[in-house]
Design a protein around this motif. Structure first.
Motif, mmCIF file in Angstrom:
data_model
loop_
_atom_site.group_PDB
_atom_site.id
_atom_site.type_symbol
_atom_site.label_atom_id
_atom_site.label_comp_id
_atom_site.label_asym_id
_atom_site.label_seq_id
_atom_site.Cartn_x
_atom_site.Cartn_y
_atom_site.Cartn_z
ATOM 1 N N ASP A 27 0.910 -1.217 -0.011
ATOM 2 C CA ASP A 27 0.216 -0.006 0.047
ATOM 3 C C ASP A 27 0.685 1.222 0.033
ATOM 4 O OD1 ASP A 27 -1.815 1.936 0.388
ATOM 5 O OD2 ASP A 27 -2.858 1.292 2.318
ATOM 6 N N LEU A 28 0.846 1.979 -1.092
ATOM 7 C CA LEU A 28 2.173 3.046 -1.275
ATOM 8 C C LEU A 28 1.596 4.059 -0.492
ATOM 9 C CD1 LEU A 28 2.688 2.844 -5.182
ATOM 10 C CD2 LEU A 28 3.955 1.878 -3.234
ATOM 11 N N SER A 29 0.182 4.312 0.012
ATOM 12 C CA SER A 29 -0.220 5.394 0.647
ATOM 13 C C SER A 29 0.421 5.329 2.195
ATOM 14 C CB SER A 29 -1.784 5.487 0.670
ATOM 15 O OG SER A 29 -2.265 4.231 1.397
ATOM 16 N N GLN A 30 0.791 4.375 2.537
ATOM 17 C CA GLN A 30 1.308 4.037 3.799
ATOM 18 C C GLN A 30 2.782 4.614 3.944
ATOM 19 O OE1 GLN A 30 -0.793 3.294 6.552
ATOM 20 N NE2 GLN A 30 -2.001 3.457 4.831
ATOM 21 N N LEU A 31 3.401 4.708 2.976
ATOM 22 C CA LEU A 31 5.014 4.905 2.877
ATOM 23 C C LEU A 31 5.182 6.350 3.469
ATOM 24 C CD1 LEU A 31 5.956 3.799 -0.638
ATOM 25 C CD2 LEU A 31 6.157 2.825 1.260
ATOM 26 N N LYS A 32 4.361 7.270 3.382
ATOM 27 C CA LYS A 32 4.651 8.647 4.299
ATOM 28 C C LYS A 32 4.847 8.554 5.490
ATOM 29 C CE LYS A 32 1.570 10.908 1.709
ATOM 30 N NZ LYS A 32 0.795 12.154 1.118
ATOM 31 N N LYS A 33 4.258 7.283 6.323
ATOM 32 C CA LYS A 33 4.310 7.332 7.697
ATOM 33 C C LYS A 33 5.714 6.597 7.951
ATOM 34 C CE LYS A 33 -0.699 6.448 7.775
ATOM 35 N NZ LYS A 33 -1.748 5.399 8.037
ATOM 36 N N GLN A 34 6.380 6.194 7.189
ATOM 37 C CA GLN A 34 7.834 5.404 7.432
ATOM 38 C C GLN A 34 8.760 6.445 7.417
ATOM 39 O OE1 GLN A 34 8.205 1.784 5.555
ATOM 40 N NE2 GLN A 34 10.602 1.697 5.622
ATOM 41 N N LEU A 35 9.428 6.948 8.440
ATOM 42 C CA LEU A 35 10.385 8.134 8.388
ATOM 43 C C LEU A 35 11.607 7.674 8.177
ATOM 44 C CD1 LEU A 35 10.216 11.512 8.232
ATOM 45 C CD2 LEU A 35 10.490 11.289 10.740
ATOM 46 N N PHE A 36 12.378 8.047 7.138
ATOM 47 C CA PHE A 36 13.842 7.820 7.104
ATOM 48 C C PHE A 36 14.505 8.941 7.849
ATOM 49 C CE2 PHE A 36 13.480 5.641 2.824
ATOM 50 C CZ PHE A 36 13.441 4.349 3.319
ATOM 51 N N VAL A 37 15.482 8.741 8.743
ATOM 52 C CA VAL A 37 16.391 9.661 9.220
ATOM 53 C C VAL A 37 17.736 9.579 8.782
ATOM 54 C CG1 VAL A 37 17.542 10.305 11.671
ATOM 55 C CG2 VAL A 37 15.003 9.500 11.715
ATOM 56 N N ILE A 38 18.151 10.961 8.184
ATOM 57 C CA ILE A 38 19.455 10.926 7.598
ATOM 58 C C ILE A 38 20.289 12.074 8.359
ATOM 59 C CG2 ILE A 38 20.718 11.637 5.590
ATOM 60 C CD1 ILE A 38 17.987 11.004 3.855
ATOM 61 N N PHE A 64 8.821 6.589 -11.635
ATOM 62 C CA PHE A 64 9.643 5.615 -12.243
ATOM 63 C C PHE A 64 8.979 5.546 -13.576
ATOM 64 C CE2 PHE A 64 12.122 1.589 -12.830
ATOM 65 C CZ PHE A 64 13.428 2.124 -12.724
ATOM 66 N N THR A 65 9.539 5.981 -14.786
ATOM 67 C CA THR A 65 8.984 6.305 -15.976
ATOM 68 C C THR A 65 10.115 5.961 -17.178
ATOM 69 O OG1 THR A 65 7.568 7.843 -17.284
ATOM 70 C CG2 THR A 65 9.721 8.641 -16.235
ATOM 71 N N ASP A 66 9.512 6.022 -18.214
ATOM 72 C CA ASP A 66 10.468 5.777 -19.411
ATOM 73 C C ASP A 66 10.291 6.548 -20.786
ATOM 74 O OD1 ASP A 66 8.221 4.849 -20.970
ATOM 75 O OD2 ASP A 66 8.404 2.599 -20.399
ATOM 76 N N ASP A 67 11.045 6.259 -21.668
ATOM 77 C CA ASP A 67 11.000 7.248 -22.724
ATOM 78 C C ASP A 67 9.500 7.173 -23.622
ATOM 79 O OD1 ASP A 67 13.397 7.788 -22.844
ATOM 80 O OD2 ASP A 67 14.214 6.343 -24.556
ATOM 81 N N ASP A 68 8.668 6.357 -23.317
ATOM 82 C CA ASP A 68 7.447 6.410 -23.999
ATOM 83 C C ASP A 68 6.445 7.048 -23.077
ATOM 84 O OD1 ASP A 68 7.937 5.051 -26.345
ATOM 85 O OD2 ASP A 68 8.469 3.402 -25.247
ATOM 86 N N LYS A 69 7.111 7.643 -21.990
ATOM 87 C CA LYS A 69 6.017 8.121 -21.101
ATOM 88 C C LYS A 69 4.824 7.112 -20.229
ATOM 89 C CE LYS A 69 6.035 12.877 -23.423
ATOM 90 N NZ LYS A 69 5.138 13.719 -23.973
ATOM 91 N N HIS A 70 5.500 5.965 -20.019
ATOM 92 C CA HIS A 70 4.756 5.095 -18.958
ATOM 93 C C HIS A 70 5.215 5.370 -17.874
ATOM 94 C CE1 HIS A 70 4.464 2.161 -22.885
ATOM 95 N NE2 HIS A 70 3.441 2.849 -22.805
ATOM 96 N N ILE A 71 4.242 5.607 -17.153
ATOM 97 C CA ILE A 71 4.589 5.654 -15.599
ATOM 98 C C ILE A 71 4.524 4.205 -15.048
ATOM 99 C CG2 ILE A 71 3.995 6.634 -13.468
ATOM 100 C CD1 ILE A 71 4.734 8.887 -15.175
ATOM 101 N N HIS A 72 5.663 3.813 -14.718
ATOM 102 C CA HIS A 72 5.739 2.222 -14.102
ATOM 103 C C HIS A 72 5.363 2.337 -12.655
ATOM 104 C CE1 HIS A 72 7.194 0.915 -17.658
ATOM 105 N NE2 HIS A 72 8.220 1.748 -17.731
ATOM 106 N N LEU A 73 5.704 3.383 -11.946
ATOM 107 C CA LEU A 73 5.271 3.658 -10.347
ATOM 108 C C LEU A 73 5.646 4.953 -10.003
ATOM 109 C CD1 LEU A 73 4.193 1.479 -8.352
ATOM 110 C CD2 LEU A 73 6.385 1.743 -7.212
ATOM 111 N N GLU A 74 4.518 5.413 -9.103
ATOM 112 C CA GLU A 74 4.877 6.781 -8.627
ATOM 113 C C GLU A 74 4.544 6.637 -7.087
ATOM 114 O OE1 GLU A 74 3.094 10.273 -10.108
ATOM 115 O OE2 GLU A 74 1.741 9.245 -11.221
ATOM 116 N N TRP A 75 5.179 7.270 -6.321
ATOM 117 C CA TRP A 75 5.115 7.185 -4.801
ATOM 118 C C TRP A 75 5.474 8.587 -4.112
ATOM 119 C CZ3 TRP A 75 8.826 5.031 -7.693
ATOM 120 C CH2 TRP A 75 10.009 4.845 -7.117
ATOM 121 N N ASP A 76 4.986 8.690 -2.802
ATOM 122 C CA ASP A 76 5.576 9.742 -1.898
ATOM 123 C C ASP A 76 6.147 9.187 -0.772
ATOM 124 O OD1 ASP A 76 4.362 12.238 -3.522
ATOM 125 O OD2 ASP A 76 2.488 10.816 -3.093
#
Length: 201
Positions: A91-102, A179-191
């Motif tokens: 579930d890509l909508s849950q990724l924003k809850k996983q915080l990376f610390v740098i 993550f896309t390509d020359d043919d403008k296919h969006i293979h995945l987008e996420w936040d």
């Protein structure tokens, strides 16, 4: 997101992701590529090495997934530390809850793990836009390249970037990745999000 879709995230302008003047070459099947330039022995051997098993069998890793590119994981790679990973298969909508610390000022790279199946994919690109408090602070676009289908996971590692440093740079950042390509296919987008801190803790 299915590879035939070309819907863009509202935060992204099309020119951020794709070069307006670039014309992608026509897509060719593996059979068409192998049939071309047969008289050139060195080119034929190169294509055989590049394509491997894909020349003789249709490589399908997940028969239930019609996409050519299945993006599996994003990782932040910092030398001397374990990779910080985001699973991009759930579930890509849950990724924003996983915080990376740098830690501020460190050198880091972004690694994208993906599978290519069915056909060669041309001109893969990784585009990332970073915002803080609603203001875009950084944009990056990396040409990932063209990849043959393989049963194994393939990956792309960005060049090293330096995390911001200083008191004003500390805080939480929002990232929109495509993550896309020359043919403008969006293979995945996420936040996703990360936080710059004075130290790792």
């Amino acid at each position: 997101m299915a590879e035939t879709e070309t819907k863009h995230h509202p935060e992204h302008h099309d020119e951020d992701v794709h070069d307006a003047n670039y014309q992608a070459p026509p897509e060719k099947t593996i059979e068409e590529i192998m049939a071309a330039d047969q008289e050139d022995e060195s080119l034929r051997r190169y294509k055989e090495a590049l394509l491997g098993a894909a020349q003789t069998e249709k490589i399908i890793v997940d028969p239930n997934d019609p996409r050519k590119v299945i993006v599996k994981k994003l990782a932040l790679v910092v030398e001397g530390r374990d990779d910080m990973e985001l699973d991009l298969t759930g579930d890509l909508s849950q990724l924003k809850k996983q915080l990376f610390v740098i830690k501020e000022g460190v050198q880091y790279k972004v690694r994208i793990d993906f599978i290519v199946q069915r056909e060669i994919v041309h001109g893969l690109k990784y585009v990332q836009k970073t915002s803080r408090l609603g203001v875009t602070v950084d944009k990056m676009k990396h040409m990932v390249g063209s990849y043959p289908p393989k049963k194994e996971i393939q990956f792309y590692l960005t060049p090293a970037e330096e995390a911001p440093s200083g008191t004003l740079s500390r805080g939480t950042y929002s990232v929109h990745s495509v993550f896309t390509d020359d043919d403008k296919h969006i293979h995945l987008e996420w936040d996703w999000t990360f936080e710059i801190k004075k130290d790792w803790a």
